[in-house]
Design a protein around this motif. Structure first.
Motif, PDB file in Angstrom:
ATOM      1  N   LYS A 112      44.483  12.332 -11.646  1.00 13.19           N
ATOM      2  CA  LYS A 112      43.651  11.344 -10.462  1.00 13.19           C
ATOM      3  C   LYS A 112      43.873  12.258  -9.326  1.00 13.19           C
ATOM      4  CE  LYS A 112      44.680   6.992 -10.618  1.00 13.19           C
ATOM      5  NZ  LYS A 112      43.249   6.198 -11.027  1.00 13.19           N
TER       6      LYS A 112
ATOM      7  N   LYS B 253      48.225  11.439 -16.106  1.00 15.14           N
ATOM      8  CA  LYS B 253      47.508  10.433 -15.326  1.00 15.14           C
ATOM      9  C   LYS B 253      47.168  10.747 -13.692  1.00 15.14           C
ATOM     10  CE  LYS B 253      48.235   6.554 -13.849  1.00 15.14           C
ATOM     11  NZ  LYS B 253      48.596   5.222 -13.622  1.00 15.14           N
ATOM     12  N   GLU B 254      48.658  10.762 -13.097  1.00 11.95           N
ATOM     13  CA  GLU B 254      48.569  10.906 -11.796  1.00 11.95           C
ATOM     14  C   GLU B 254      47.967  12.190 -11.264  1.00 11.95           C
ATOM     15  OE1 GLU B 254      49.107   8.435  -9.678  1.00 11.95           O
ATOM     16  OE2 GLU B 254      49.462   7.261 -11.464  1.00 11.95           O
TER      17      GLU B 254
ATOM     18  N   MET C 108      53.358   2.854 -21.168  1.00 12.83           N
ATOM     19  CA  MET C 108      53.102   4.105 -20.843  1.00 12.83           C
ATOM     20  C   MET C 108      54.166   5.162 -20.569  1.00 12.83           C
ATOM     21  SD  MET C 108      50.736   5.532 -17.759  1.00 12.83           S
ATOM     22  CE  MET C 108      49.671   4.241 -17.591  1.00 12.83           C
TER      23      MET C 108
ATOM     24  N   GLU D 256      52.229   9.180 -17.895  1.00 14.23           N
ATOM     25  CA  GLU D 256      52.129   8.617 -16.557  1.00 14.23           C
ATOM     26  C   GLU D 256      51.830   9.947 -15.768  1.00 14.23           C
ATOM     27  OE1 GLU D 256      52.253   6.514 -13.259  1.00 14.23           O
ATOM     28  OE2 GLU D 256      52.255   5.464 -15.232  1.00 14.23           O
TER      29      GLU D 256
ATOM     30  N   ARG E 250      36.918   8.962 -15.676  1.00 15.54           N
ATOM     31  CA  ARG E 250      36.869   9.352 -17.070  1.00 15.54           C
ATOM     32  C   ARG E 250      35.667  10.288 -17.390  1.00 15.54           C
ATOM     33  NH1 ARG E 250      38.832   3.816 -19.137  1.00 15.54           N
ATOM     34  NH2 ARG E 250      36.743   2.987 -18.999  1.00 15.54           N
TER      35      ARG E 250
ATOM     36  N   LYS F  90      42.653   5.946 -21.230  1.00 14.40           N
ATOM     37  CA  LYS F  90      42.556   4.549 -21.282  1.00 14.40           C
ATOM     38  C   LYS F  90      43.231   3.791 -19.817  1.00 14.40           C
ATOM     39  CE  LYS F  90      44.179   4.318 -26.141  1.00 14.40           C
ATOM     40  NZ  LYS F  90      45.325   3.967 -27.072  1.00 14.40           N
ATOM     41  N   TYR F  91      43.788   4.719 -19.046  1.00  8.58           N
ATOM     42  CA  TYR F  91      44.284   4.105 -17.886  1.00  8.58           C
ATOM     43  C   TYR F  91      43.479   4.913 -16.650  1.00  8.58           C
ATOM     44  CZ  TYR F  91      48.164   3.531 -21.125  1.00  8.58           C
ATOM     45  OH  TYR F  91      48.739   3.123 -22.351  1.00  8.58           O
ATOM     46  N   LEU F  92      42.218   5.291 -16.748  1.00  9.45           N
ATOM     47  CA  LEU F  92      41.494   5.938 -15.759  1.00  9.45           C
ATOM     48  C   LEU F  92      40.165   4.823 -15.609  1.00  9.45           C
ATOM     49  CD1 LEU F  92      41.239   9.420 -16.925  1.00  9.45           C
ATOM     50  CD2 LEU F  92      42.832   8.670 -15.210  1.00  9.45           C
ATOM     51  N   THR F  93      39.524   4.839 -14.467  1.00 13.03           N
ATOM     52  CA  THR F  93      38.366   3.968 -14.316  1.00 13.03           C
ATOM     53  C   THR F  93      37.196   4.823 -15.001  1.00 13.03           C
ATOM     54  OG1 THR F  93      37.769   5.507 -12.301  1.00 13.03           O
ATOM     55  CG2 THR F  93      39.107   3.463 -11.932  1.00 13.03           C
TER      56      THR F  93
ATOM     57  N   GLU G  76      44.682   9.731 -24.636  1.00 14.44           N
ATOM     58  CA  GLU G  76      45.522   8.599 -24.321  1.00 14.44           C
ATOM     59  C   GLU G  76      45.223   8.249 -22.562  1.00 14.44           C
ATOM     60  OE1 GLU G  76      48.217   5.506 -24.803  1.00 14.44           O
ATOM     61  OE2 GLU G  76      47.124   6.657 -26.216  1.00 14.44           O
ATOM     62  N   VAL G  77      45.403   9.148 -21.872  1.00 13.74           N
ATOM     63  CA  VAL G  77      45.170   9.084 -20.422  1.00 13.74           C
ATOM     64  C   VAL G  77      43.986   8.265 -19.970  1.00 13.74           C
ATOM     65  CG1 VAL G  77      44.704  10.458 -18.181  1.00 13.74           C
ATOM     66  CG2 VAL G  77      46.847  10.852 -19.863  1.00 13.74           C
TER      67      VAL G  77
END
Length: 456
Positions: A13, A9-10, A1, A6, A48, A41-44, A38-39
């Motif tokens: 969240k 995403k943070e 990532m 990154e 999302r 993909k890394y979330l629940t 792209e983000v």
């Protein structure tokens, strides 16, 4: 990532956890649609859905752009999270090819409502896409392109460029005649260098590289690879310009194909990603291949029962059955994956000699590996059981099992290809079951042949 993803995403969240929707809206409005996709993909799943809902309420156009960049599984998650009426309204605003890509995996009531609300050309186009299947280029054709008549001047074409308001990077301008037949193409860079009074048909390139609407996605991938282009026009058999396919869509297709191949190698189906919370549905999707494997293992059990005399006389023979099955299975899978990949890429489909060479190469590799593993395990078996004859049996049996496994693994994909089936199917339970049957048969036949010496 990447660091950008990154941080994004943070931040998303954290804003979501604090219910700070003002900050969330501001971040989403400033972030690029590709970064948001792209983000995701890394979330629940819950994150999302909530973030997309906020984006859709504040900036619907950007929400649609993000949606088209998401994986199909995430798209379906979002659709399923919406109320039926909202889901239908949302889907109806999508391009028809986009609807076709997800409609088979959305709840039945939403699916029916969408089809009932489609009218005229859109309904016919959806029916056509669904009947043609997802493997056709038609499902990824975009109508975001610029075309000018061949009778236009350079000045006319530049004016159309200025008026063009679609959110895409304009690289090529396509030239059509009065019947919308594609007759040429000119790059934006070249267009700007010619005198404004010249006719477009006098400066356009006529040697066109195109896709046909009936081409498969595999053929489109090969064309993009061969010519290293950003975008390709799509025409029908009469040469009528129907749309374009962009490299980003081809990259998505390649990713989907890779995922699909992994599932086939495991004897599963990609569809089960859409039913993460439905145990019975997932089991139903996996069951067919597992039933084939079960039938194969029953055959293996019957074969073992035929050698009950050998096993009764020297029970230590059974100790090495799992090793024979496991090693031959691994060799078979490796050979099958190499062969299936060559067939999928087209390297081994045009020339039988190439395929024979591949089979011969895999056979040589299996012979070499079989010799090393056979000798190694044979020596260990001799020392462990204190019976050098058993060691010889294990060594010989493993050698022949591995050689036949390599042969089976490289031949079965070709057989599947000749039967017009996906060669990747041969890399999973099918080849493993066959090698189990043959490997164990070889081992017990060798043991039976040497049974007299085992009892000495």
């Amino acid at each position: 990532m990447s660091p950008i993803i990154e941080v994004l995403k943070e931040t998303l969240k954290r804003s979501l956890q604090k219910h700070d929707f003002k900050t969330l809206e501001r971040i989403l409005s400033k972030s690029h649609k590709g970064d948001i996709a792209e983000v995701f993909k890394y979330l629940t799943k819950e994150e999302r859905v909530k973030i997309f809902t906020v984006l859709y309420k504040t900036n619907p156009d950007k929400a649609f752009d993000v949606f088209t960049d998401l994986d199909d599984i995430v798209k379906v998650e979002i659709i399923r999270s919406l109320h039926i009426k909202d889901a239908v309204d949302f889907i109806l605003k999508l391009p028809t090819p986009e609807i076709a890509s997800i409609i088979e995996n959305i709840p039945e009531d939403i699916k029916r409502a969408v089809i009932d609300n489609l009218e005229g050309e859109e309904k016919e186009e959806l029916k056509h896409l669904l009947s043609e299947g997802e493997d056709k280029v038609a499902s990824i054709v975009s109508e975001s392109y610029l075309a000018v008549l061949d009778t236009s001047t350079v000045e006319d074409a530049i004016q159309k460029v200025k008026e063009y308001n679609q959110d895409i990077e304009l690289v090529y301008i396509y030239v059509v005649d009065e019947k919308n037949k594609l007759v040429g193409v000119i790059s934006l860079k070249d267009l700007l260098t010619y005198p404004s009074n010249l006719m477009v048909k006098d400066i356009m390139k006529r040697d066109l590289i195109t896709l046909n609407i009936d081409d498969t996605k595999e053929e489109a991938i090969e064309t993009f690879k061969r010519y290293d282009l950003y975008v390709l026009p799509v025409v029908d058999d009469e040469g009528t310009l129907l749309g374009v396919v962009y490299i980003e869509d081809i990259l998505d297709v390649m990713s989907e194909k890779t995922t699909e191949d992994f599932f086939k190698m495991a004897g599963a189906k990609e569809e089960e990603l859409f039913y993460a919370d439905k145990t019975f549905k997932i089991a139903k999707l996996r069951l067919p291949w597992l039933l084939i494997a079960t039938a194969g293992e029953f055959i293996t059990a019957v074969i073992i029962s035929l050698f009950d005399y050998t096993i009764t006389e020297f029970i230590q023979v059974v100790f090495f059955l799992p090793m024979v099955a496991a090693l031959s299975g691994n060799i078979s899978s490796q050979a099958a994956i190499i062969a299936a990949r060559g067939l999928k890429e087209g390297r081994l489909t045009e020339n039988t000699v190439d395929y024979i060479f591949t089979v011969f190469r895999e056979l040589k590799v299996a012979v070499f590996i079989g010799m090393i593993i056979g000798i190694l395990v044979g020596v260990v078996a001799s020392l462990w059981i204190s019976n050098h004859i058993l060691g010889i049996i294990v060594a010989i049996a493993l050698f022949f099992s591995i050689v036949f496994a390599g042969l089976i693994g490289s031949l079965v994909p070709f057989i599947m290809y000749k039967l017009e089936k996906d060669p990747t199917l041969a890399t999973g339970p099918l080849s493993l079951t066959l090698t189990d049957i043959i490997g164990i048969s070889i081992y017990l036949i060798v043991a039976t042949f040497f049974i007299h010496y085992l009892k000495l």
